[in-house]
Design an enzyme around this catalytic site. Structure first.
Site, PDB file in Angstrom:
ATOM      1  N   ALA A   1       0.818  -1.222   0.000  1.00 19.65           N
ATOM      2  CA  ALA A   1       0.000   0.000   0.000  1.00 19.65           C
ATOM      3  C   ALA A   1       0.849   1.269   0.000  1.00 19.65           C
ATOM      4  O   ALA A   1       0.408   2.310  -0.507  1.00 19.65           O
ATOM      5  CB  ALA A   1      -0.928   0.006   1.207  1.00 19.65           C
TER       6      ALA A   1
ATOM      7  N   GLY B   1       1.590   3.717  -3.113  1.00 16.44           N
ATOM      8  CA  GLY B   1       0.730   4.810  -3.541  1.00 16.44           C
ATOM      9  C   GLY B   1       0.082   5.576  -2.407  1.00 16.44           C
ATOM     10  O   GLY B   1      -0.677   6.511  -2.648  1.00 16.44           O
ATOM     11  N   HIS B   2       0.376   5.226  -1.164  1.00 18.50           N
ATOM     12  CA  HIS B   2      -0.329   5.846  -0.013  1.00 18.50           C
ATOM     13  C   HIS B   2       0.662   6.219   1.070  1.00 18.50           C
ATOM     14  O   HIS B   2       0.725   5.540   2.089  1.00 18.50           O
ATOM     15  CB  HIS B   2      -1.360   4.868   0.537  1.00 18.50           C
ATOM     16  CG  HIS B   2      -2.408   5.483   1.402  1.00 18.50           C
ATOM     17  ND1 HIS B   2      -2.260   5.692   2.753  1.00 18.50           N
ATOM     18  CD2 HIS B   2      -3.647   5.933   1.112  1.00 18.50           C
ATOM     19  CE1 HIS B   2      -3.361   6.215   3.256  1.00 18.50           C
ATOM     20  NE2 HIS B   2      -4.215   6.371   2.280  1.00 18.50           N
ATOM     21  N   PHE B   3       1.402   7.119   1.076  1.00 20.01           N
ATOM     22  CA  PHE B   3       1.705   8.067   0.013  1.00 20.01           C
ATOM     23  C   PHE B   3       3.202   7.993  -0.201  1.00 20.01           C
ATOM     24  O   PHE B   3       3.934   7.901   0.787  1.00 20.01           O
ATOM     25  CB  PHE B   3       1.274   9.475   0.414  1.00 20.01           C
ATOM     26  CG  PHE B   3      -0.207   9.563   0.726  1.00 20.01           C
ATOM     27  CD1 PHE B   3      -1.128   9.706  -0.303  1.00 20.01           C
ATOM     28  CD2 PHE B   3      -0.676   9.477   2.026  1.00 20.01           C
ATOM     29  CE1 PHE B   3      -2.487   9.803  -0.028  1.00 20.01           C
ATOM     30  CE2 PHE B   3      -2.038   9.559   2.307  1.00 20.01           C
ATOM     31  CZ  PHE B   3      -2.941   9.714   1.279  1.00 20.01           C
TER      32      PHE B   3
ATOM     33  N   VAL C   1       1.658   6.480   4.913  1.00 27.98           N
ATOM     34  CA  VAL C   1       0.683   6.332   5.991  1.00 27.98           C
ATOM     35  C   VAL C   1      -0.094   5.049   5.719  1.00 27.98           C
ATOM     36  O   VAL C   1      -0.593   4.849   4.605  1.00 27.98           O
ATOM     37  CB  VAL C   1      -0.287   7.538   6.045  1.00 27.98           C
ATOM     38  CG1 VAL C   1      -1.364   7.310   7.101  1.00 27.98           C
ATOM     39  CG2 VAL C   1       0.465   8.830   6.324  1.00 27.98           C
TER      40      VAL C   1
END
EC number: 4.2.1.59
Length: 151
Positions: free
Chosen positions: A52, A55-57, A62
């Site tokens: 994750a 892309g987050h972030f 996070v």
């Protein structure tokens, strides 16, 4: 007074026998202190290698709140299955509801999340749990989740 512990430590090998989830969507590393009152604590060690975080972030990773809720549901699934069967007999678990969900603090790489789950209701094969996601003694998220166990 807390109810007696039924299963002290459920390791990753037992979780893999219990839940159908696999990488990258198995979001708990172990479950501890499954009690006779159908409560327990799931553990997730968050690392920078989580898919994750791509892309987050990318500039400020996070851990996504929705993945914490899924971690709560997976913890509840292990508690429910092991409470019903007394073993890691595999069962399908279907997420039914999310209620009273709140995200309070960000979870970052290096954090360890503890999912404190307690059964708040049961009807036949359906279970409802209240969960608190806790990092370093602070609640970072909470929700009520419902699930159905099937064969």
């Amino acid at each position: 007074m807390e109810s007696p512990i039924r299963f002290a430590d459920v390791d990753i090998n037992t979780i893999l026998k219990t839940l159908p989830h696999r990488f990258p969507f198995l979001l708990i590393d172990r479950v501890k202190n499954i009690r006779e009152d159908h409560s327990g604590i799931g553990v997730k060690n968050v690392t920078f290698n989580e898919p994750a975080f791509q892309g987050h972030f990318p500039e400020r990773p996070v851990f996504p709140g929705v993945l914490m809720i899924e971690g709560m549901a997976q913890t509840a699934g292990v508690i429910g299955i092991m409470s019903v069967t007394g073993t890691e007999k595999p069962r399908a678990v279907y997420f039914l509801t999310i209620d009273k969900c709140k995200f309070r603090k960000p979870v970052l790489p290096g954090d360890t999340i503890e999912y404190h789950m307690k059964s708040i209701g049961r009807r036949k094969t359906m279970w409802w749990f209240h969960g608190d996601a806790i990092v370093d003694g602070q609640t970072v998220a909470e929700a009520d989740v419902g699930a159905m166990l099937t064969d």
